[in-house]
Design an enzyme around this catalytic site. Sequence first.
Site, PDB file in Angstrom:
ATOM      1  N   TYR A   1      52.643  47.152  50.183  1.00  0.00           N
ATOM      2  CA  TYR A   1      51.681  46.586  51.134  1.00  0.00           C
ATOM      3  C   TYR A   1      51.328  47.613  52.211  1.00  0.00           C
ATOM      4  CZ  TYR A   1      52.833  42.022  49.088  1.00  0.00           C
ATOM      5  OH  TYR A   1      53.030  40.968  48.221  1.00  0.00           O
TER       6      TYR A   1
ATOM      7  N   GLU B   1      52.464  45.098  31.759  1.00  0.00           N
ATOM      8  CA  GLU B   1      52.068  46.467  32.082  1.00  0.00           C
ATOM      9  C   GLU B   1      53.245  47.445  32.018  1.00  0.00           C
ATOM     10  OE1 GLU B   1      49.663  46.803  35.594  1.00  0.00           O
ATOM     11  OE2 GLU B   1      48.416  45.104  35.020  1.00  0.00           O
TER      12      GLU B   1
ATOM     13  N   ASN C   1      42.508  37.020  47.360  1.00  0.00           N
ATOM     14  CA  ASN C   1      41.791  37.727  46.296  1.00  0.00           C
ATOM     15  C   ASN C   1      41.082  36.735  45.379  1.00  0.00           C
ATOM     16  OD1 ASN C   1      40.941  39.348  44.175  1.00  0.00           O
ATOM     17  ND2 ASN C   1      42.989  40.039  43.599  1.00  0.00           N
TER      18      ASN C   1
ATOM     19  N   CYS D   1      46.073  42.269  42.190  1.00  0.00           N
ATOM     20  CA  CYS D   1      46.963  42.024  43.321  1.00  0.00           C
ATOM     21  C   CYS D   1      48.422  41.868  42.882  1.00  0.00           C
ATOM     22  CB  CYS D   1      46.502  40.818  44.131  1.00  0.00           C
ATOM     23  SG  CYS D   1      46.208  39.329  43.181  1.00  0.00           S
ATOM     24  N   HIS D   2      48.648  41.630  41.589  1.00  0.00           N
ATOM     25  CA  HIS D   2      50.031  41.555  41.087  1.00  0.00           C
ATOM     26  C   HIS D   2      50.727  42.911  41.174  1.00  0.00           C
ATOM     27  CE1 HIS D   2      47.526  42.582  37.588  1.00  0.00           C
ATOM     28  NE2 HIS D   2      48.580  43.273  37.151  1.00  0.00           N
TER      29      HIS D   2
END
Length: 180
Positions: free
Chosen positions: A114, A172, A137, A145-146
């Site tokens: 962040y 991912e 978002n 945003c993950h």
Amino acid sequence: MTESNRTVSWSVQDTPIGPLLLAATREGLVNVVFRAGEETARDAVARLAARFGTEPVRDRSSHLDQAIGELHGYFSGTLRQFTVALDWSLCAGFNRRVLHELADGVPYGTVVGYQTLADRVGEPGAARAVGMAMGANPLPVVVPCHRVVESDGGIGGFGGGLEIKRALLALEGVLPEPLF
């Protein structure tokens, strides 16, 4: 074109993380909504109608078709970068700057803190505001945003729920696949 005369099309798609509502305008994908069961979808469509001044249609558009295809590619592991045009009209100011930086500067399979994201947009000390931007978002998954985590290694929060955040990060390769 004013917001009050935009055509908004929408569709609900089944995905490995549950149903997602996708909505698009002529400008691009404008909204992605998690857990889009019947009631959630109805509420999301009503919010879009109020915002754009027209009843969204359950129809397909070129941007919506492209977003659906790209999401299927993402979840199957063959797509690592979304290219669908985005309509940023549901966010403004600081939030839009942060989300643009996130979309452009945090690639598939990586994470960012962040505070680091706040620094990147020239707002040191705005880590909590970045967290608020993530929660607001309108395009989760596509604007990832993950991929935003706590600087101490914690996973942080997530509007779609931590189980979905973990699943996306596992997809991912950032986290191991859940055992159950």
